[in-house]
Design a protein around this motif. Sequence first.
Motif, PDB file in Angstrom:
ATOM      1  N   ARG A 107      12.562   1.820   5.276  1.00 53.66           N
ATOM      2  CA  ARG A 107      11.543   1.557   4.299  1.00 53.66           C
ATOM      3  C   ARG A 107      10.866   2.611   3.649  1.00 53.66           C
ATOM      4  O   ARG A 107      10.695   2.646   2.475  1.00 53.66           O
ATOM      5  CB  ARG A 107      10.777   0.437   5.121  1.00 53.66           C
ATOM      6  CG  ARG A 107       9.426  -0.059   4.162  1.00 53.66           C
ATOM      7  CD  ARG A 107       8.248  -0.728   4.918  1.00 53.66           C
ATOM      8  NE  ARG A 107       6.880  -0.957   3.855  1.00 53.66           N
ATOM      9  CZ  ARG A 107       7.215  -1.955   3.358  1.00 53.66           C
ATOM     10  NH1 ARG A 107       7.990  -3.004   3.084  1.00 53.66           N
ATOM     11  NH2 ARG A 107       5.951  -2.283   2.302  1.00 53.66           N
ATOM     12  N   ALA A 108      10.523   3.655   4.612  1.00 53.32           N
ATOM     13  CA  ALA A 108       9.949   4.730   3.808  1.00 53.32           C
ATOM     14  C   ALA A 108      10.799   5.584   3.022  1.00 53.32           C
ATOM     15  O   ALA A 108      10.274   6.054   1.943  1.00 53.32           O
ATOM     16  CB  ALA A 108       9.539   5.617   5.148  1.00 53.32           C
ATOM     17  N   ASP A 109      12.070   5.430   3.221  1.00 51.65           N
ATOM     18  CA  ASP A 109      12.926   6.227   2.250  1.00 51.65           C
ATOM     19  C   ASP A 109      12.967   5.446   0.936  1.00 51.65           C
ATOM     20  O   ASP A 109      13.179   6.029  -0.022  1.00 51.65           O
ATOM     21  CB  ASP A 109      14.044   6.245   3.025  1.00 51.65           C
ATOM     22  CG  ASP A 109      14.408   7.337   4.239  1.00 51.65           C
ATOM     23  OD1 ASP A 109      13.606   8.242   4.388  1.00 51.65           O
ATOM     24  OD2 ASP A 109      15.297   7.234   4.850  1.00 51.65           O
ATOM     25  N   ARG A 110      13.140   3.866   1.244  1.00 52.09           N
ATOM     26  CA  ARG A 110      13.142   3.279   0.060  1.00 52.09           C
ATOM     27  C   ARG A 110      12.168   3.550  -0.937  1.00 52.09           C
ATOM     28  O   ARG A 110      11.879   3.562  -2.191  1.00 52.09           O
ATOM     29  CB  ARG A 110      13.321   1.811   0.212  1.00 52.09           C
ATOM     30  CG  ARG A 110      14.657   1.678   0.639  1.00 52.09           C
ATOM     31  CD  ARG A 110      15.175   0.286   1.040  1.00 52.09           C
ATOM     32  NE  ARG A 110      16.539   0.116   1.748  1.00 52.09           N
ATOM     33  CZ  ARG A 110      16.976  -1.232   2.205  1.00 52.09           C
ATOM     34  NH1 ARG A 110      16.350  -2.274   1.827  1.00 52.09           N
ATOM     35  NH2 ARG A 110      18.155  -1.195   2.374  1.00 52.09           N
ATOM     36  N   VAL A 111      10.570   3.427  -0.063  1.00 54.62           N
ATOM     37  CA  VAL A 111       9.525   3.719  -0.905  1.00 54.62           C
ATOM     38  C   VAL A 111       9.680   4.801  -1.734  1.00 54.62           C
ATOM     39  O   VAL A 111       9.050   5.117  -2.774  1.00 54.62           O
ATOM     40  CB  VAL A 111       8.151   3.327   0.091  1.00 54.62           C
ATOM     41  CG1 VAL A 111       6.859   3.813  -0.521  1.00 54.62           C
ATOM     42  CG2 VAL A 111       8.047   2.202   0.458  1.00 54.62           C
ATOM     43  N   GLU A 160       0.839  -1.357   0.081  1.00 53.91           N
ATOM     44  CA  GLU A 160      -0.103   0.120  -0.109  1.00 53.91           C
ATOM     45  C   GLU A 160       0.878   1.194   0.045  1.00 53.91           C
ATOM     46  O   GLU A 160       0.389   2.257  -0.840  1.00 53.91           O
ATOM     47  CB  GLU A 160      -0.893  -0.038   1.190  1.00 53.91           C
ATOM     48  CG  GLU A 160      -1.837   1.048   1.311  1.00 53.91           C
ATOM     49  CD  GLU A 160      -3.037   1.032   2.301  1.00 53.91           C
ATOM     50  OE1 GLU A 160      -3.257   2.105   2.811  1.00 53.91           O
ATOM     51  OE2 GLU A 160      -3.259  -0.094   2.824  1.00 53.91           O
ATOM     52  N   ASP A 161       1.780   1.174   0.828  1.00 49.93           N
ATOM     53  CA  ASP A 161       2.923   2.496   0.757  1.00 49.93           C
ATOM     54  C   ASP A 161       3.528   2.764  -0.600  1.00 49.93           C
ATOM     55  O   ASP A 161       3.627   3.927  -0.929  1.00 49.93           O
ATOM     56  CB  ASP A 161       3.908   2.518   1.991  1.00 49.93           C
ATOM     57  CG  ASP A 161       4.528   1.200   1.956  1.00 49.93           C
ATOM     58  OD1 ASP A 161       4.577   0.204   1.237  1.00 49.93           O
ATOM     59  OD2 ASP A 161       5.545   1.196   2.645  1.00 49.93           O
ATOM     60  N   LEU A 162       3.959   1.689  -1.164  1.00 47.86           N
ATOM     61  CA  LEU A 162       4.261   2.039  -2.595  1.00 47.86           C
ATOM     62  C   LEU A 162       3.377   2.337  -3.362  1.00 47.86           C
ATOM     63  O   LEU A 162       3.671   3.279  -4.254  1.00 47.86           O
ATOM     64  CB  LEU A 162       5.074   0.530  -2.854  1.00 47.86           C
ATOM     65  CG  LEU A 162       5.800   0.834  -4.519  1.00 47.86           C
ATOM     66  CD1 LEU A 162       6.714   1.752  -4.477  1.00 47.86           C
ATOM     67  CD2 LEU A 162       6.319  -0.799  -4.907  1.00 47.86           C
ATOM     68  N   ALA A 163       1.978   1.975  -3.387  1.00 50.60           N
ATOM     69  CA  ALA A 163       0.984   2.230  -4.449  1.00 50.60           C
ATOM     70  C   ALA A 163       0.739   3.710  -4.266  1.00 50.60           C
ATOM     71  O   ALA A 163       0.626   4.423  -5.097  1.00 50.60           O
ATOM     72  CB  ALA A 163      -0.062   1.569  -4.047  1.00 50.60           C
ATOM     73  N   LEU A 164       0.865   4.274  -3.031  1.00 49.64           N
ATOM     74  CA  LEU A 164       0.514   5.382  -2.518  1.00 49.64           C
ATOM     75  C   LEU A 164       1.810   6.356  -3.177  1.00 49.64           C
ATOM     76  O   LEU A 164       1.430   7.548  -3.954  1.00 49.64           O
ATOM     77  CB  LEU A 164       0.484   5.780  -1.149  1.00 49.64           C
ATOM     78  CG  LEU A 164      -0.920   5.296  -0.522  1.00 49.64           C
ATOM     79  CD1 LEU A 164      -0.940   5.346   1.036  1.00 49.64           C
ATOM     80  CD2 LEU A 164      -2.088   6.111  -1.262  1.00 49.64           C
ATOM     81  N   ALA A 165       2.998   5.965  -3.008  1.00 47.91           N
ATOM     82  CA  ALA A 165       3.939   6.730  -3.462  1.00 47.91           C
ATOM     83  C   ALA A 165       4.316   6.981  -4.895  1.00 47.91           C
ATOM     84  O   ALA A 165       4.497   8.001  -5.516  1.00 47.91           O
ATOM     85  CB  ALA A 165       5.430   6.222  -3.149  1.00 47.91           C
ATOM     86  N   LEU A 202      10.813  -4.646  -4.884  1.00 43.23           N
ATOM     87  CA  LEU A 202       9.810  -4.812  -3.715  1.00 43.23           C
ATOM     88  C   LEU A 202      10.786  -5.779  -2.736  1.00 43.23           C
ATOM     89  O   LEU A 202      10.708  -5.530  -1.364  1.00 43.23           O
ATOM     90  CB  LEU A 202       8.780  -5.729  -4.251  1.00 43.23           C
ATOM     91  CG  LEU A 202       7.869  -5.128  -5.222  1.00 43.23           C
ATOM     92  CD1 LEU A 202       6.727  -6.098  -5.824  1.00 43.23           C
ATOM     93  CD2 LEU A 202       6.900  -4.107  -4.437  1.00 43.23           C
ATOM     94  N   GLU A 203      11.746  -6.783  -3.132  1.00 40.80           N
ATOM     95  CA  GLU A 203      12.591  -7.453  -2.023  1.00 40.80           C
ATOM     96  C   GLU A 203      13.476  -6.399  -1.476  1.00 40.80           C
ATOM     97  O   GLU A 203      13.534  -6.358  -0.161  1.00 40.80           O
ATOM     98  CB  GLU A 203      13.310  -8.626  -2.771  1.00 40.80           C
ATOM     99  CG  GLU A 203      12.497  -9.602  -3.233  1.00 40.80           C
ATOM    100  CD  GLU A 203      13.212 -10.613  -4.080  1.00 40.80           C
ATOM    101  OE1 GLU A 203      14.517 -10.273  -4.405  1.00 40.80           O
ATOM    102  OE2 GLU A 203      12.756 -11.658  -4.437  1.00 40.80           O
ATOM    103  N   TRP A 204      13.968  -5.416  -2.010  1.00 40.02           N
ATOM    104  CA  TRP A 204      14.627  -4.259  -1.466  1.00 40.02           C
ATOM    105  C   TRP A 204      13.906  -3.501  -0.431  1.00 40.02           C
ATOM    106  O   TRP A 204      14.567  -3.311   0.567  1.00 40.02           O
ATOM    107  CB  TRP A 204      15.234  -3.463  -2.481  1.00 40.02           C
ATOM    108  CG  TRP A 204      16.222  -2.354  -2.258  1.00 40.02           C
ATOM    109  CD1 TRP A 204      17.388  -2.356  -1.670  1.00 40.02           C
ATOM    110  CD2 TRP A 204      15.997  -1.052  -2.496  1.00 40.02           C
ATOM    111  NE1 TRP A 204      17.888  -0.922  -1.613  1.00 40.02           N
ATOM    112  CE2 TRP A 204      16.994  -0.263  -1.949  1.00 40.02           C
ATOM    113  CE3 TRP A 204      14.718  -0.263  -3.212  1.00 40.02           C
ATOM    114  CZ2 TRP A 204      17.007   1.348  -2.197  1.00 40.02           C
ATOM    115  CZ3 TRP A 204      14.711   1.029  -3.166  1.00 40.02           C
ATOM    116  CH2 TRP A 204      15.880   1.939  -2.653  1.00 40.02           C
ATOM    117  N   ILE A 205      12.878  -3.134  -0.779  1.00 41.32           N
ATOM    118  CA  ILE A 205      11.992  -2.452   0.115  1.00 41.32           C
ATOM    119  C   ILE A 205      11.416  -3.426   1.201  1.00 41.32           C
ATOM    120  O   ILE A 205      11.777  -2.839   2.430  1.00 41.32           O
ATOM    121  CB  ILE A 205      10.647  -1.978  -0.498  1.00 41.32           C
ATOM    122  CG1 ILE A 205      10.811  -0.863  -1.494  1.00 41.32           C
ATOM    123  CG2 ILE A 205       9.556  -1.513   0.523  1.00 41.32           C
ATOM    124  CD1 ILE A 205       9.654  -0.369  -2.763  1.00 41.32           C
TER     125      ILE A 205
END
Length: 84
Positions: free
Chosen positions: A48-52, A8-13, A36-39
Amino acid sequence: MDALIDPEDLALALAETVYAAQNWRLMPASSQRGILEWIAEAKRPKTRADRVKRTGVLAAQGKKANLPEGRNTIFGAIGPKVAN
């Protein structure tokens, strides 16, 4: 990480940045899986937030977030800062 389901956080970003979602979909499945694995491997929530965030910003520029400059181009990417 068998299924390529965007968290969800990636979809929002990706939705927040112009061209990011379109360029994300242009990436091969193997590239998406790697990101996705890296995140998912982030140990701290801030990491995680920085990577997203980085994934969304770079996707909008036609770049993959987890590869070094020069190897991170999304081929066929769209947007004003894309160099194909």
